[in-house]
Design an enzyme around this catalytic site. Structure first.
Site, mmCIF file in Angstrom:
data_model
loop_
_atom_site.group_PDB
_atom_site.id
_atom_site.type_symbol
_atom_site.label_atom_id
_atom_site.label_comp_id
_atom_site.label_asym_id
_atom_site.label_seq_id
_atom_site.Cartn_x
_atom_site.Cartn_y
_atom_site.Cartn_z
ATOM 1 N N HIS A 179 -9.783 25.509 -41.655
ATOM 2 C CA HIS A 179 -9.977 25.105 -43.195
ATOM 3 C C HIS A 179 -9.587 26.060 -44.204
ATOM 4 O O HIS A 179 -9.705 25.966 -45.297
ATOM 5 C CB HIS A 179 -11.050 24.384 -43.507
ATOM 6 C CG HIS A 179 -11.579 23.351 -42.308
ATOM 7 N ND1 HIS A 179 -12.140 23.708 -41.047
ATOM 8 C CD2 HIS A 179 -11.350 22.122 -42.456
ATOM 9 C CE1 HIS A 179 -12.407 22.683 -40.464
ATOM 10 N NE2 HIS A 179 -11.868 21.656 -40.997
ATOM 11 N N HIS A 198 -9.321 18.637 -44.207
ATOM 12 C CA HIS A 198 -8.642 17.144 -44.659
ATOM 13 C C HIS A 198 -7.689 17.281 -45.751
ATOM 14 O O HIS A 198 -8.146 17.941 -46.718
ATOM 15 C CB HIS A 198 -9.528 16.209 -44.395
ATOM 16 C CG HIS A 198 -10.608 16.106 -45.581
ATOM 17 N ND1 HIS A 198 -11.435 17.082 -45.836
ATOM 18 C CD2 HIS A 198 -10.760 15.391 -46.734
ATOM 19 C CE1 HIS A 198 -12.030 16.861 -46.870
ATOM 20 N NE2 HIS A 198 -11.646 15.694 -47.538
ATOM 21 N N GLY A 240 -7.018 11.268 -43.627
ATOM 22 C CA GLY A 240 -6.684 9.947 -44.450
ATOM 23 C C GLY A 240 -5.247 9.719 -44.855
ATOM 24 O O GLY A 240 -4.537 9.152 -45.698
ATOM 25 N N MET A 261 -7.109 8.603 -37.226
ATOM 26 C CA MET A 261 -8.029 8.189 -36.386
ATOM 27 C C MET A 261 -8.334 6.742 -36.819
ATOM 28 O O MET A 261 -8.242 5.609 -36.164
ATOM 29 C CB MET A 261 -9.488 8.782 -36.719
ATOM 30 C CG MET A 261 -10.643 8.353 -35.861
ATOM 31 S SD MET A 261 -12.282 9.036 -36.783
ATOM 32 C CE MET A 261 -12.169 10.772 -35.867
ATOM 33 N N SER A 262 -8.890 6.317 -38.176
ATOM 34 C CA SER A 262 -9.394 5.265 -38.640
ATOM 35 C C SER A 262 -8.414 4.169 -38.417
ATOM 36 O O SER A 262 -8.862 2.886 -37.837
ATOM 37 C CB SER A 262 -9.891 5.396 -40.044
ATOM 38 O OG SER A 262 -10.967 6.452 -39.886
#
Length: 197
Positions: free
Chosen positions: A103, A123, A157, A177-178
């Site tokens: 990060h 992210h 995202g 992922m989502s």
């Protein structure tokens, strides 16, 4: 561009292994078995089931956090930075390959200096997984890519349409992922991603 599916069985509306099978069949380059809520024993059982699917479709399997299981199964593992920092050189030699979640530029430099094989940086865009943390954005991704010589994968995202700017920033690929855990049709969804050259 390498496209890595990050799993989260709690997001699945269907049987988790059926979803993994569909994603593998649809052409994901790798599957990162995340499943952070499981004990190591539970995780190892699931990892063996997912490994059977990955072998069937010639898809790479990456484990997450449980490096002892990765060593036993002779599989690569993705580690958070605090865990990577605790890994002894002897333990490191037991694992085929190790990726590290970073990060900051400092973490990226540290990971490369201590023989990480790849980085996952994020992210990058807003994500429901981290609603209270602002995204770091494409400039951050480019800084990480410029700072190291090992592959960097973007996470957070990411949509099919954003692959171009991710690649332009120097990333070797992305983690999703989502979208892939929840989409109605993985074959159709992954086709959108593969249409980007």
């Amino acid at each position: 561009m390498k496209r890595i599916c990050v799993t989260n069985r709690l997001l699945c509306q269907e049987d988790f292994l059926s979803r993994v099978q569909k994603i593998a069949a649809a052409g994901a380059d790798a599957i990162l078995l995340r499943e952070k809520d499981l004990s190591e024993t539970q995780y190892a059982i699931l990892a063996k089931q997912v490994q059977e699917i990955c072998l069937l479709y010639n898809v790479s399997l990456l484990l997450n956090s449980f490096w002892q299981t990765a060593a036993t199964m002779h599989l690569p593992v993705q580690l958070p930075m605090p865990q990577f920092q605790k890994l002894s050189s002897a333990d490191r030699q037991e694992i085929p390959a190790v990726g590290v979640s970073v990060h900051s530029i400092e973490e990226a430099h540290y990971a490369q200096a201590h023989h990480a094989d790849w980085l996952i940086a994020g992210h990058i865009f807003p994500t429901a997984c981290k609603p209270d943390l602002p995204p770091r954005g494409i400039p951050f991704l480019q800084q990480i890519c410029d700072a190291v010589s090992i592959p960097v994968y973007a996470i957070g995202g990411i949509t099919a349409e954003q692959q171009e700017c991710i690649q332009a920033a120097g990333a070797s690929g992305c983690c999703v992922m989502s979208q892939w855990m929840t989409c109605a049709n993985p074959q159709t969804e992954l086709q959108k991603w593969r249409n980007f050259s």
